[in-house]
Design an enzyme around this catalytic site. Structure first.
Site, PDB file in Angstrom:
ATOM      1  N   GLY A 259       0.789  -1.290  -0.014  1.00  0.00           N
ATOM      2  CA  GLY A 259       0.124  -0.038  -0.143  1.00  0.00           C
ATOM      3  C   GLY A 259       0.882   1.332  -0.020  1.00  0.00           C
ATOM      4  N   GLU A 296       4.586  -5.985   1.789  1.00  0.00           N
ATOM      5  CA  GLU A 296       4.130  -6.470   0.416  1.00  0.00           C
ATOM      6  C   GLU A 296       3.910  -5.264  -0.378  1.00  0.00           C
ATOM      7  OE1 GLU A 296       1.647 -10.344   1.806  1.00  0.00           O
ATOM      8  OE2 GLU A 296       0.740  -8.599   1.015  1.00  0.00           O
ATOM      9  N   PRO A 297       4.886  -4.486  -1.104  1.00  0.00           N
ATOM     10  CA  PRO A 297       4.560  -3.390  -1.792  1.00  0.00           C
ATOM     11  C   PRO A 297       4.574  -3.909  -3.293  1.00  0.00           C
ATOM     12  CG  PRO A 297       6.919  -3.287  -1.149  1.00  0.00           C
ATOM     13  CD  PRO A 297       6.234  -4.484  -0.445  1.00  0.00           C
ATOM     14  N   GLY A 298       3.508  -3.223  -3.919  1.00  0.00           N
ATOM     15  CA  GLY A 298       3.388  -3.540  -5.292  1.00  0.00           C
ATOM     16  C   GLY A 298       3.657  -2.150  -6.050  1.00  0.00           C
ATOM     17  N   ARG A 299       2.594  -1.564  -5.865  1.00  0.00           N
ATOM     18  CA  ARG A 299       2.921   0.081  -6.638  1.00  0.00           C
ATOM     19  C   ARG A 299       4.071   0.518  -6.530  1.00  0.00           C
ATOM     20  NH1 ARG A 299      -1.486   2.697  -7.421  1.00  0.00           N
ATOM     21  NH2 ARG A 299      -2.734   1.708  -6.100  1.00  0.00           N
ATOM     22  N   ARG A 335      -7.227   3.107 -14.763  1.00  0.00           N
ATOM     23  CA  ARG A 335      -7.364   3.603 -13.136  1.00  0.00           C
ATOM     24  C   ARG A 335      -8.256   4.997 -13.279  1.00  0.00           C
ATOM     25  NH1 ARG A 335      -3.465   5.220 -10.798  1.00  0.00           N
ATOM     26  NH2 ARG A 335      -4.089   4.645  -8.799  1.00  0.00           N
ATOM     27  N   TYR A 339     -10.910   4.619 -10.475  1.00  0.00           N
ATOM     28  CA  TYR A 339     -10.889   5.213  -9.279  1.00  0.00           C
ATOM     29  C   TYR A 339     -10.755   6.484  -9.497  1.00  0.00           C
ATOM     30  CZ  TYR A 339      -8.720   0.633  -8.762  1.00  0.00           C
ATOM     31  OH  TYR A 339      -8.440  -0.910  -8.557  1.00  0.00           O
ATOM     32  N   CYS A 377     -16.194   3.718 -26.460  1.00  0.00           N
ATOM     33  CA  CYS A 377     -17.487   4.454 -26.505  1.00  0.00           C
ATOM     34  C   CYS A 377     -18.086   4.375 -25.049  1.00  0.00           C
ATOM     35  CB  CYS A 377     -18.200   3.591 -27.456  1.00  0.00           C
ATOM     36  SG  CYS A 377     -19.763   4.748 -28.083  1.00  0.00           S
ATOM     37  N   TYR A 406      -0.586  -1.348 -12.136  1.00  0.00           N
ATOM     38  CA  TYR A 406      -1.951  -1.553 -12.324  1.00  0.00           C
ATOM     39  C   TYR A 406      -2.252  -0.763 -13.744  1.00  0.00           C
ATOM     40  CZ  TYR A 406      -1.479  -2.870  -7.662  1.00  0.00           C
ATOM     41  OH  TYR A 406      -1.183  -3.405  -6.284  1.00  0.00           O
TER      42      TYR A 406
HETATM   43  C1  LIG Z   1      -2.708  -8.481   0.104  1.00  0.00           C
HETATM   44  C2  LIG Z   1      -2.272  -7.443  -0.784  1.00  0.00           C
HETATM   45  N1  LIG Z   1      -0.769  -7.240  -0.573  1.00  0.00           N
HETATM   46  C3  LIG Z   1      -0.215  -6.209  -1.259  1.00  0.00           C
HETATM   47  C4  LIG Z   1      -0.842  -5.499  -2.230  1.00  0.00           C
HETATM   48  C5  LIG Z   1      -0.123  -4.434  -2.970  1.00  0.00           C
HETATM   49  O1  LIG Z   1      -0.620  -3.289  -2.645  1.00  0.00           O
HETATM   50  P1  LIG Z   1       0.139  -2.027  -3.392  1.00  0.00           P
HETATM   51  O2  LIG Z   1       0.472  -2.140  -4.563  1.00  0.00           O
HETATM   52  O3  LIG Z   1      -0.618  -0.725  -3.181  1.00  0.00           O
HETATM   53  O4  LIG Z   1       1.465  -1.979  -2.590  1.00  0.00           O
HETATM   54  C6  LIG Z   1      -2.233  -5.549  -2.487  1.00  0.00           C
HETATM   55  C7  LIG Z   1      -3.064  -4.641  -3.236  1.00  0.00           C
HETATM   56  O5  LIG Z   1      -3.981  -4.646  -3.454  1.00  0.00           O
HETATM   57  C8  LIG Z   1      -2.787  -6.699  -1.527  1.00  0.00           C
HETATM   58  O6  LIG Z   1      -4.093  -6.781  -1.684  1.00  0.00           O
END
Ligand SMILES: Cc1ncc(COP(=O)(O)O)c(C=O)c1O
Length: 464
Positions: A259, A296-299, A335, A339, A377, A406
């Site tokens: 997050g 657990e960072p993704g973004r 996005r 959102y 459209c 994303y």
């Molecule tokens: C369980 C879990 N971990 C990690 C993430 C990664 O979140 P972010 O990309 O905001 O870091 C998510 C995103 O939805 C998630 O659901």
């Protein structure tokens, strides 16, 4: 034109070349000539993902959280080249589906570095992951419902489990991504201790987990702190259950989710990652002996490593607004429609005036408020509204910034639009990592299911 119109950054160091590993790469930091070359060579819409920047982001995370296990949330960008870069940078992987587990394994992650987070998992996914775990017994399955534990047991699984807790605290950039308080995710906090203790009778319970939501900025640090404190408390309770008659649970880690936000708006400050790390450590302490922190960072890993290039094909002044039509829409970057997300947009120029002459360089144009709209459209198919851009002309190339997370992942084929191509930059070399889809690709699964009704024309055969 204001700094903001030009995509200038609030925290831009005086000498960018000398600055190493910036906290954020803005759309203004990309080499405009290089992007124009890539668009000319590979056509638009085109995603460009810079693997060097992915590596820098991994490094910054590891520096800020030196004692934590950093797991990349694969869902943010699943491309093979990105996964390999992340693995080489030493991160583990958090996967949300069988498909993501499969991709992570193909990219070389070994099972002991994989965490599969099962959210109402389809039987097909559970079957696949349990099968993988037979060969990779150190893989961990994160579970947010007792029913899911039962379904794992029914499949003969008794391996590593992490219990996902609903911490009752959510945060994030939009209501649709605040998982923390949503009943869908995790076992309610006040039932989690007992659920983990009972699970430990059937599985090897190695962790507890909570995720507040996605896109948390510095203003939401209090929610993050609260979540972390609550999950730290739960870890202590599991290590020394007071009087509920259950045995302690021997955890290896406490995973406080991802997050970590990135600043989409040009003048928004970058997340102060060391401050977030410090707040996390403070809120979680003291962890029981032998229990590590995991994130657990993704973004954060991929967002500012990617841009989406799109070409202006229509400029339409109306009494209310000027609509700038481009060849990328909500099917390429969902996005904004999903959102109301803000993405910075920079006009790289290259277009023509209506008389056919070359339009001036973007810096020499006035800033005009425009709506940038895609080819789908749907009224919601806009990349921005009422945004001041260097007066767009037909043929201009626009760079949509912070599109690496994303972005391609949520791309789809609605309106029968083939998905865009993607190029990865690695040490200045560019390689196509996802080719542009063709019209033929749109009907592949239909034709395979009905070989007698191919519906394929000579024109689709040609791929356009
Ligand atoms: C369980 C879990 N971990 C990690 C993430 C990664 O979140 P972010 O990309 O905001 O870091 C998510 C995103 O939805 C998630 O659901």
């Amino acid at each position: 034109m204001s700094d903001r119109d030009a995509g200038g950054s609030a925290d831009e160091p005086a000498d960018r070349d000398a600055a190493d590993n910036l906290p954020v790469r803005r759309v203004s930091d990309w080499d405009a000539d290089r992007l124009a070359e890539l668009a000319a060579e590979h056509d638009t819409p085109l995603y460009v993902q810079d693997l060097d920047r992915v590596r820098e982001n991994c490094e910054r995370l590891r520096d800020a959280f030196p004692d934590a296990d950093v797991r990349y949330a694969v869902k943010a960008h699943t491309g093979r080249a990105v996964l390999e870069a992340v693995r080489e940078a030493g991160l583990d992987a958090e996967c949300a589906s069988a498909g993501e587990v499969d991709r992570a394994l193909a990219a070389g992650f070994d099972g002991s570095r994989l965490h599969y987070t099962a959210v109402n998992p389809p039987a097909r996914d559970l079957d696949y992951v349990v099968g993988v775990a037979e060969a990779e017994p150190d893989l961990t399955i994160t579970v947010g419902a007792v029913d899911t534990l039962d379904r794992l047991a029914e499949r003969g699984y008794d391996g590593r489990v992490c219990v996902r807790v609903n911490p009752g605290v959510g945060a994030g950039h939009h209501e649709k991504v605040r998982t923390g308080g949503a009943a869908k995710f995790g076992i309610p906090y006040d039932r989690a201790a007992r659920a983990a203790q009972e699970a430990a009778e059937r599985f090897d319970v190695v962790g507890i987990h909570a995720h507040a939501g996605s896109g948390i900025d510095s203003d939401q640090l209090d929610s993050h702190r609260e979540l972390v404190a609550r999950i730290g408390e739960l870890a202590r309770e599991l290590a020394e259950p007071s009087n509920n008659g259950m045995s302690p649970v021997d955890l290896e880690y406490v995973d406080v989710g991802g997050g970590f936000g990135v600043p989409y708006e040009e003048d928004a400050p970058a997340l102060d990652l060391p401050a977030v790390a410090e707040a996390t450590r403070e809120a979680i302490s003291p962890l029981p002996a032998g229990v590590d922190l995991a994130i657990e960072p993704g973004r954060y890993v991929v967002a500012d490593a990617g841009v989406l290039l799109t070409r202006v094909n229509t400029v339409k002044p109306t009494p209310d607004e000027t609509v700038v039509g481009v060849d990328a829409g909500m099917t390429d970057l969902l996005r904004p429609a999903m959102y109301d997300a803000y993405h910075p947009i920079r006009n790289l120029g290259g277009g023509q005036a209506r008389d056919g002459s070359d339009a001036p360089a973007p810096d020499d144009r006035s800033a005009t408020p425009v709506t940038v709209a895609g080819p789908i459209c749907e009224t919601g198919d806009t990349l921005c509204r009422d945004r001041a851009l260097a007066d767009p002309a037909r043929g201009d190339l626009l760079a949509v910034g912070i599109a690496g997370a994303y972005g391609y992942e949520m791309a789809n084929q609605y309106n029968s639009r083939p998905r865009p191509a993607e190029v990865a930059l690695d040490d200045r070399t560019a390689a196509v990592v996802r080719r542009r889809e063709t019209l033929g690709d749109l009907t592949t699964v239909e034709r395979e299911a009905n070989p007698d009704r191919t519906g394929r024309t000579d024109r689709t055969e040609a791929g356009r």
